[in-house]
Design an enzyme around this catalytic site. Structure first.
Site: not given
Length: 530
Positions: A116, A242, A286, A354, A389
């Site tokens: 990811e 997100h 992100r 998110h 994050r």
């Protein structure tokens, strides 16, 4: 009080963090009451598709996971907290496996590796393809129900109870929420539960925004209760958006793991635009990808961009469809329910709120600045996430810090020891420069969500934040007397919003998920490594 059995801990919330706290506290001999706003199984954990990150492979290293986490955090993570998260992560993952979580394995029995964004190594473990959170929640709930813990469902925490400056219990509104998750229409019953320790594990505040991946129960209740009690909070300006939510029908998260498998983002012309903003393109942190999508949408009149999975796995569309259904069963079902065929055509996506990186400031054991009050999971600011994050670190944080808090509650209460917690964190500064210029806009949750989406969302500046602060001050100045659960939720959202905007105004430079267009270094940061 001479033994752990005499220690009563109330845990608020039933996601991975709350369930882990409860199980560890029970294992240490505490009497535990877990209260949850809905049914036990309904928590944000259930919606986590991407997986859990951890150093579970011989060719990975703790040092690499630490470095990736710090880089994603834009230099604002607490290195000591990150060391705890990554160093203790494998043990917590093995604990989940022992509790019955079946992470995906290859035909040879090895864990399937997932990659990811912003990870330098494919260290993500998944369960059921894209149903990791559901698998974890199911196993933890089953173990909790088999334990000696008491459970109170449909219990809304109105406020904390304090006694001589210590957390001494919770005031509840019980029974108003129906099993469907909506208000039942019946008035709830007020109830106070006394406790020696209270653990907030109540999740985030996605309901602040017009577009969110969170369930509707994510209304910032734990943070608001902590604020009213005088607890220190920190980093509320850092709200992660997100990048990829299905932009058809109800918002539905499309896991970052899809891009990790090779899906790409394209605009109306078919161009991969993410490399304009970062050398890692679709697998950049992100916050960078979400803003890149927002800019592309602005260039094309607000229309969503497209997530293109048609190049994955096979040139044959039928084989590709089978792969997508097997690898991402939850997403595949949601895509097809909306009449889309992502094996053959790109699907529309857009960003949504998110994850809140900030919250109740804690030390490395979950202790807040109020003796007897702990916070774990998304409601807490442990320091591991910094300004952004790293993907799939949230479930890990819940497991690691939930276990830590559960392991020390009995000893803390029996010793009456409470170290100086959260010494590096301060409450958000007071709203400044507020004038009654926002106009007469009646309060509603939708109006609040639109206000924050526009002025305290993906891109911010002082003018917009000042307008948001003025409107919030006007709404907050109106005296309301909440009596229903939804009305209490609205008050909590307003309080958290006011502190979030104040914190965003105080941080005049961009950092991670907090992006200010009036910062002269903003574009440099956008194109940077994290």
């Amino acid at each position: 009080m001479t033994s752990p059995a005499a220690v009563h801990a109330v845990v608020v919330g039933s996601g991975i963090a709350g369930l882990t706290v409860a199980l560890h506290a029970v294992a240490h001999g505490c009497r535990v009451t877990l209260v949850t706003k809905d049914v036990l199984e309904h928590a944000n954990t259930r919606y986590a598709q991407g997986g859990i990150a951890g150093v579970m492979f011989d060719d990975d290293s703790v040092a690499d996971h630490v470095r990736d986490t710090l880089a994603a955090g834009a230099g604002l993570s607490d290195p000591a907290a990150v060391d705890v998260l990554v160093g203790e992560g494998p043990e917590r993952i093995r604990e989940l496996i022992a509790l019955g979580v079946e992470f995906d394995r290859s035909a040879g029995g090895d864990f399937v590796k997932g990659l990811e964004a912003a990870h330098s190594y494919p260290r993500i473990l998944h369960a059921g393809g894209d149903a990791t959170g559901t698998a974890i929640e199911r196993s933890l709930v089953a173990r909790l129900r088999a334990s000696d813990a008491d459970v109170i469902e449909h219990a809304f925490v109105v406020d904390l109870v304090l006694d001589a400056g210590r957390a001494a219990g919770v005031e509840l509104l019980v029974g108003e929420r129906a099993a469907s998750g909506a208000d039942s229409g019946r008035p709830g019953t007020r109830r106070t539960i006394s406790a020696d320790a209270v653990v907030l594990a109540s999740g985030g505040a996605g309901e602040l925004y017009a577009f969110s991946t969170n369930p509707t129960v994510a209304t910032g209740d734990g943070i608001a209760a902590a604020l009213r009690a005088g607890a220190a909070v920190a980093d509320l300006e850092f709200f992660q958006f997100h990048p990829t939510i299905l932009a058809v029908g109800e918002p539905f998260l499309v896991s970052e793991a899809v891009r990790g498998e090779g899906a790409v983002l394209i605009d109306d012309t078919g161009r991969r635009f993410a490399f304009d903003d970062h050398p890692d393109g679709e697998l950049a942190p992100r916050d960078v990808v979400a803003r890149s999508i927002a800019r592309a949408m602005q260039r094309q009149g607000g229309r969503p961009v497209r997530l293109d999975a048609t190049g994955l796995h096979s040139a044959d569309a039928d084989e590709r469809a089978r792969f997508l259904a097997e690898r991402f069963p939850t997403i595949d079902r949601a895509v097809r329910e909306r009449g889309l065929d992502w094996a053959r055509r790109p699907v529309p996506v857009a960003p949504a709120a998110h994850y809140l990186m900030g919250g109740v400031a804690t030390d490395l054991w979950g202790r807040s600045s109020i003796p007897g009050l702990y916070a774990v999971g998304e409601v807490a600011r442990t320091g591991v996430h910094g300004a952004n994050r790293l993907a799939s670190n949230s479930l890990l944080e819940g497991a690691v810090f939930g276990a830590r808090a559960g392991d020390v509650i009995a000893a803390d209460v029996l010793s009456r020891h409470w170290p100086d917690a959260a010494t590096s964190a301060a409450a958000p500064v007071a709203v400044r420069g507020v004038e009654a210029t926002a106009g007469v806009v009646p309060f509603s949750r939708k109006a609040l969500q639109r206000l924050l989406w526009e002025h305290a969302g993906l891109v911010r500046d002082e003018a917009g934040l000042a307008r948001a602060a003025a409107q919030l001050a006007l709404w907050r100045s109106t005296r309301r007397r909440p009596s229903s659960e939804s009305a209490f939720e609205d008050e909590n959202l307003l309080l958290v919003a006011e502190h979030l905007v104040a914190a965003a105004r105080a941080r005049t430079r961009s950092a991670g998920a907090h992006f200010r267009r009036d910062d002269p270094t903003a574009m440099t940061l956008t194109k940077g490594a994290a």
